[in-house]
Design a protein around this motif. Structure first.
Motif, PDB file in Angstrom:
ATOM      1  N   PHE A  81      45.331  35.597  -5.613  1.00  0.00           N
ATOM      2  CA  PHE A  81      44.015  35.187  -5.139  1.00  0.00           C
ATOM      3  C   PHE A  81      42.923  35.928  -5.897  1.00  0.00           C
ATOM      4  N   ASP A  82      43.074  35.907  -7.232  1.00  0.00           N
ATOM      5  CA  ASP A  82      42.021  36.443  -8.088  1.00  0.00           C
ATOM      6  C   ASP A  82      41.228  35.266  -8.654  1.00  0.00           C
ATOM      7  N   ARG A 127      33.500  35.758  -2.537  1.00  0.00           N
ATOM      8  CA  ARG A 127      33.201  35.435  -1.143  1.00  0.00           C
ATOM      9  C   ARG A 127      33.065  36.707  -0.331  1.00  0.00           C
ATOM     10  N   ALA A 128      32.273  36.618   0.741  1.00  0.00           N
ATOM     11  CA  ALA A 128      32.246  37.715   1.700  1.00  0.00           C
ATOM     12  C   ALA A 128      33.645  37.844   2.299  1.00  0.00           C
ATOM     13  N   GLY A 129      34.204  39.032   2.290  1.00  0.00           N
ATOM     14  CA  GLY A 129      35.561  39.233   2.776  1.00  0.00           C
ATOM     15  C   GLY A 129      36.522  39.256   1.609  1.00  0.00           C
ATOM     16  N   ASN A 130      37.105  38.115   1.272  1.00  0.00           N
ATOM     17  CA  ASN A 130      38.011  38.047   0.120  1.00  0.00           C
ATOM     18  C   ASN A 130      38.008  36.629  -0.429  1.00  0.00           C
ATOM     19  N   GLY A 131      38.755  36.390  -1.467  1.00  0.00           N
ATOM     20  CA  GLY A 131      38.810  35.075  -2.064  1.00  0.00           C
ATOM     21  C   GLY A 131      37.581  34.785  -2.909  1.00  0.00           C
ATOM     22  N   ALA A 164      35.744  26.840  -0.943  1.00  0.00           N
ATOM     23  CA  ALA A 164      35.944  28.218  -0.515  1.00  0.00           C
ATOM     24  C   ALA A 164      37.443  28.415  -0.349  1.00  0.00           C
ATOM     25  N   VAL A 165      37.998  29.414  -1.008  1.00  0.00           N
ATOM     26  CA  VAL A 165      39.448  29.643  -0.989  1.00  0.00           C
ATOM     27  C   VAL A 165      39.728  31.113  -0.748  1.00  0.00           C
ATOM     28  N   ASP A 166      40.588  31.394   0.204  1.00  0.00           N
ATOM     29  CA  ASP A 166      41.137  32.741   0.357  1.00  0.00           C
ATOM     30  C   ASP A 166      42.587  32.597   0.796  1.00  0.00           C
TER      31      ASP A 166
END
Length: 205
Positions: A81-82, A127-131, A164-166
């Motif tokens: 998930f980079d 993204r805020a958080g991750n992903g 949006a992807v995480d």
């Protein structure tokens, strides 16, 4: 039922918001906000299985055989998930989305023999958080088919989407103006896939 989500500027204290009679508590700023948490229910996307089959086409004085277009499977979740892993996933997912949308909804007596897809521009954003959030501009759609025994061909214009992807899943929203956006314009003006789009893939963690 959809859940609307805030991806930025969350209050330090939990805030309650409502949508069509439902309410949810948004996470505090320090919490990691996952894509799948922005939605209730299962992913929604065009999905069917259409295989290719031979079809005869009259071209001038001769009859030639073509194979009709077939759906391609949606990709597995990214291996990593980079930025590269998510960008590659979005490109493959949108191509599958386009083929399913074209072929699952196709009716009538004609056949589609070619679905074309090519990426024109892609931009990724943290993204805020991750992903990551991904802006994708592409040309995709049915470009050749058979109707009443004769071949037709069509040009296709550009379309644009934001994902949006995480590691919980993916959300997708269509951009109304598929023009050549600058990176700054995407960052400031593009729609939010979680707040404004649809949940299209869930990943098992």
């Amino acid at each position: 039922m959809r859940r609307r989500a805030m991806l930025a500027g969350l209050a330090a204290a939990a805030t309650t918001t409502g949508l069509a009679g439902c309410s949810r508590t948004l996470p505090a700023e320090s919490d990691e906000f996952a894509v799948a948490e922005g939605f209730d229910g299962d992913p929604v996307r065009p999905e069917c299985m259409v295989g290719s089959e031979p079809v005869d086409v009259d071209i001038g004085d001769e009859t030639r055989e073509f194979e009709t277009a077939e759906t391609i499977p949606y990709p597995d979740p990214p291996d990593a998930f980079d930025e590269k892993g998510i960008a590659d996933y979005v490109i493959a997912f949108e191509e599958a989305y386009v083929t399913h949308r074209v072929l699952c909804d196709h009716g009538g007596s004609g056949h589609i023999v070619r679905v074309s897809y090519s990426t024109d521009e892609i931009e990724t954003f943290d993204r805020a958080g991750n992903g990551a959030n991904v802006f994708l501009r592409y040309a995709g759609g049915a470009t050749a088919g058979v109707d009443d025994g004769g071949m037709w061909e069509a040009d296709i214009g550009f379309s644009a989407v934001v994902y949006a992807v995480d590691d919980t899943g993916a959300a997708r929203v269509v951009v109304d103006e598929p023009r050549d956006w600058s990176r700054a314009e995407v960052e400031s003006d593009a729609p939010d896939p979680v707040a404004d789009g649809e949940f299209v893939a869930r990943f098992d963690r």
